[in-house]
Design an enzyme around this catalytic site. Structure first.
Site, PDB file in Angstrom:
ATOM      1  N   SER A   1     -14.326   2.051  -1.159  1.00  0.00           N
ATOM      2  CA  SER A   1     -13.978   1.279  -0.251  1.00  0.00           C
ATOM      3  C   SER A   1     -15.072   0.701   0.449  1.00  0.00           C
ATOM      4  O   SER A   1     -15.923   1.283   0.891  1.00  0.00           O
ATOM      5  CB  SER A   1     -12.843   2.134   0.507  1.00  0.00           C
ATOM      6  OG  SER A   1     -12.435   1.011   1.686  1.00  0.00           O
TER       7      SER A   1
ATOM      8  N   TYR B   1      -8.875   9.170   5.580  1.00  0.00           N
ATOM      9  CA  TYR B   1      -9.447   8.230   4.418  1.00  0.00           C
ATOM     10  C   TYR B   1     -10.817   7.836   4.500  1.00  0.00           C
ATOM     11  O   TYR B   1     -11.746   7.752   3.455  1.00  0.00           O
ATOM     12  CB  TYR B   1      -8.438   7.082   4.549  1.00  0.00           C
ATOM     13  CG  TYR B   1      -8.464   5.767   3.451  1.00  0.00           C
ATOM     14  CD1 TYR B   1      -7.944   6.094   2.239  1.00  0.00           C
ATOM     15  CD2 TYR B   1      -9.346   4.598   3.345  1.00  0.00           C
ATOM     16  CE1 TYR B   1      -8.168   5.109   1.244  1.00  0.00           C
ATOM     17  CE2 TYR B   1      -9.167   3.672   2.649  1.00  0.00           C
ATOM     18  CZ  TYR B   1      -8.847   4.050   1.183  1.00  0.00           C
ATOM     19  OH  TYR B   1      -8.831   2.994   0.332  1.00  0.00           O
TER      20      TYR B   1
HETATM   21  P1  NAI Z   1      -2.183   1.643  -5.347  1.00  0.00           P
HETATM   22  O1  NAI Z   1      -1.270   2.357  -4.336  1.00  0.00           O
HETATM   23  O2  NAI Z   1      -1.426   0.281  -5.824  1.00  0.00           O
HETATM   24  O3  NAI Z   1      -2.533   2.368  -6.628  1.00  0.00           O
HETATM   25  C1  NAI Z   1      -2.830   3.615  -6.641  1.00  0.00           C
HETATM   26  C2  NAI Z   1      -2.499   4.206  -7.954  1.00  0.00           C
HETATM   27  O4  NAI Z   1      -3.043   5.744  -7.621  1.00  0.00           O
HETATM   28  C3  NAI Z   1      -1.072   4.316  -8.161  1.00  0.00           C
HETATM   29  O5  NAI Z   1      -0.759   4.094  -9.657  1.00  0.00           O
HETATM   30  C4  NAI Z   1      -0.683   5.876  -7.769  1.00  0.00           C
HETATM   31  O6  NAI Z   1       0.491   6.238  -8.418  1.00  0.00           O
HETATM   32  C5  NAI Z   1      -1.953   6.446  -8.292  1.00  0.00           C
HETATM   33  N1  NAI Z   1      -2.112   7.857  -7.472  1.00  0.00           N
HETATM   34  C6  NAI Z   1      -2.075   7.989  -6.161  1.00  0.00           C
HETATM   35  N2  NAI Z   1      -2.207   9.530  -6.205  1.00  0.00           N
HETATM   36  C7  NAI Z   1      -2.351  10.067  -7.292  1.00  0.00           C
HETATM   37  C8  NAI Z   1      -2.677  11.396  -7.913  1.00  0.00           C
HETATM   38  N3  NAI Z   1      -2.701  12.424  -6.924  1.00  0.00           N
HETATM   39  N4  NAI Z   1      -2.819  11.448  -9.152  1.00  0.00           N
HETATM   40  C9  NAI Z   1      -2.701  10.645 -10.078  1.00  0.00           C
HETATM   41  N5  NAI Z   1      -2.369   9.191  -9.766  1.00  0.00           N
HETATM   42  C10 NAI Z   1      -2.295   8.950  -8.286  1.00  0.00           C
HETATM   43  O7  NAI Z   1      -3.478   1.349  -4.549  1.00  0.00           O
HETATM   44  P2  NAI Z   1      -4.688   0.335  -5.331  1.00  0.00           P
HETATM   45  O8  NAI Z   1      -4.919  -0.634  -3.937  1.00  0.00           O
HETATM   46  O9  NAI Z   1      -4.522  -0.180  -6.562  1.00  0.00           O
HETATM   47  O10 NAI Z   1      -5.818   1.449  -4.925  1.00  0.00           O
HETATM   48  C11 NAI Z   1      -6.478   1.920  -6.033  1.00  0.00           C
HETATM   49  C12 NAI Z   1      -8.071   2.461  -5.322  1.00  0.00           C
HETATM   50  O11 NAI Z   1      -8.670   1.529  -4.712  1.00  0.00           O
HETATM   51  C13 NAI Z   1      -7.831   3.612  -4.413  1.00  0.00           C
HETATM   52  O12 NAI Z   1      -8.825   4.477  -4.557  1.00  0.00           O
HETATM   53  C14 NAI Z   1      -8.074   3.016  -3.040  1.00  0.00           C
HETATM   54  O13 NAI Z   1      -8.393   3.727  -1.963  1.00  0.00           O
HETATM   55  C15 NAI Z   1      -9.152   1.900  -3.454  1.00  0.00           C
HETATM   56  N6  NAI Z   1      -9.141   0.748  -2.537  1.00  0.00           N
HETATM   57  C16 NAI Z   1      -8.045   0.168  -2.504  1.00  0.00           C
HETATM   58  C17 NAI Z   1      -8.082  -1.306  -1.887  1.00  0.00           C
HETATM   59  C18 NAI Z   1      -7.043  -2.418  -1.297  1.00  0.00           C
HETATM   60  O14 NAI Z   1      -7.255  -3.069  -0.563  1.00  0.00           O
HETATM   61  N7  NAI Z   1      -6.114  -2.228  -2.307  1.00  0.00           N
HETATM   62  C19 NAI Z   1      -9.288  -1.323  -0.907  1.00  0.00           C
HETATM   63  C20 NAI Z   1     -10.552  -0.424  -0.963  1.00  0.00           C
HETATM   64  C21 NAI Z   1     -10.214   0.552  -1.780  1.00  0.00           C
HETATM   65  C1  BGC Z   2      -7.702   0.191   2.258  1.00  0.00           C
HETATM   66  C2  BGC Z   2      -6.763  -1.140   2.591  1.00  0.00           C
HETATM   67  C3  BGC Z   2      -7.536  -1.877   3.524  1.00  0.00           C
HETATM   68  C4  BGC Z   2      -9.011  -2.442   3.057  1.00  0.00           C
HETATM   69  C5  BGC Z   2      -9.591  -3.160   4.024  1.00  0.00           C
HETATM   70  C6  BGC Z   2      -8.948  -0.290   1.869  1.00  0.00           C
HETATM   71  O1  BGC Z   2      -9.854   0.836   1.535  1.00  0.00           O
HETATM   72  O2  BGC Z   2      -7.024   0.958   1.328  1.00  0.00           O
HETATM   73  O3  BGC Z   2      -5.694  -0.452   3.141  1.00  0.00           O
HETATM   74  O4  BGC Z   2      -6.663  -3.219   3.508  1.00  0.00           O
HETATM   75  O5  BGC Z   2      -9.656  -1.151   2.759  1.00  0.00           O
HETATM   76  O6  BGC Z   2      -9.481  -2.583   5.195  1.00  0.00           O
END
Ligand code: NAI
Ligand code: BGC
Length: 256
Positions: free
Chosen positions: A144, A157
């Site tokens: 991130s 986080y």
């Molecule tokens: P999301 O919440 O839409 O997807 C996360 C996925 O991981 C979901 O399908 C969830 O069920 C799965 N998951 C969560 N815990 C789990 C576990 N213990 N075992 C197996 N699966 C698990 O979130 P998103 O945005 O797609 O996030 C994906 C990655 O990207 C994360 O690591 C998040 O920290 C990172 N990220 C997201 C950002 C954003 O703005 N959406 C920005 C920076 C990083």
């Molecule tokens: C977080 C989001 C956030 C983004 C920018 C990500 O790592 O999961 O919630 O919007 O960083 O701050």
């Protein structure tokens, strides 16, 4: 030729958001995909359907990346599906919004176990598979912008993503002799369910957009495009780096 012909990719947390976009992108370039999540549900079914429609194979393995037993067995299960593994995308992650003084041990453990411990030991299992089978490998960690910049009220986080930065730098050197590359992708604010509070609140969203030079949220496919690059031989000389996909957020500064 497709960049991922004859390659198998395992992507954790891949039935929605960024993980799903990565699965679809890698499949669109020829990879067969192992999806993962905590439970098999209609999202998993739909992801498999979409990948099959591209002419690629897809399977789902149920395992929880915050549980050590599930983590250590996932690579063995993954290899058993199609007989090999080439690409690991450590995508699953969770965040908890709490002031530092309110964070419980349970919340801390959930965030650190999913975002850091799970990544550490899943990568270790993948590396041992590569070593034992004498195969090269590629690892991409979904970090991130908060591996670099602060995120008040998300201390655990931030700590987990900051640790991923050093883990990747360290492993790049240790794994290079094994022909394994490892890099981080650092998304900024991406439009996925993890950001539902932000997306549903116009005032909050407007505040966030002020900090983003490109003046919009990113889409999961923007992140997936960079993951595909890092997973491919086009990035054959890239290891130990973090690629920001943030619309300019991280190094943003304006005086007026
Ligand atoms: P999301 O919440 O839409 O997807 C996360 C996925 O991981 C979901 O399908 C969830 O069920 C799965 N998951 C969560 N815990 C789990 C576990 N213990 N075992 C197996 N699966 C698990 O979130 P998103 O945005 O797609 O996030 C994906 C990655 O990207 C994360 O690591 C998040 O920290 C990172 N990220 C997201 C950002 C954003 O703005 N959406 C920005 C920076 C990083
Ligand atoms: C977080 C989001 C956030 C983004 C920018 C990500 O790592 O999961 O919630 O919007 O960083 O701050």
């Amino acid at each position: 030729m497709d960049r991922f012909e004859n390659k198998i990719a395992l992507i954790t947390g891949s039935t929605q958001g960024i993980g799903l976009a990565c699965a679809l992108r890698l499949a669109s370039e020829g990879a067969d995909i192992i999806l993962n999540g905590r439970k098999y549900d209609e999202r998993a079914e739909d992801a498999i359907r979409q990948i099959n429609a591209m002419g690629r194979k897809a399977s789902f393995i149920e395992s929880d990346m915050s549980r050590q037993d599930d983590v250590t067995s996932l690579i063995t299960k993954g290899v058993a599906v199609y007989g090999q593994l080439d690409i690991l995308v450590n995508n699953a992650g969770v965040e908890k919004n709490h002031s530092f003084w309110e964070v419980t041990e349970e919340e801390y453990d959930l965030v650190m176990n999913t975002n850091l411990k799970g990544v550490f030991f899943l990568t270790q299992a993948f590396v041992n598979y590569c070593r034992n089978s004498n195969r090269p490998g590629v690892v991409i960690n979904m970090s991130s912008v908060h591996e670099e910049i602060i995120f008040p009220h998300f201390a655990a986080y931030c700590a987990s993503k900051g640790a991923l930065k050093m883990l990747t730098r360290n492993l790049a050197t240790e794994l290079a002799p094994l022909n394994i590359r490892i890099n981080n992708v650092a998304p900024g604010a991406i439009s996925t369910p993890i950001n539902h509070t932000l997306i549903d609140n116009p005032e909050l969203l407007a505040n966030v957009l002020k900090n983003i030079p490109l003046k919009k949220l990113g889409q999961p496919k923007d992140v997936a495009a960079v993951v595909a690059f890092l997973a491919s031989d086009d990035a054959g000389y890239v290891t130990g780096s973090t690629y920001f996909v943030d619309g300019g957020l991280t190094y943003h500064y304006e005086e007026q």
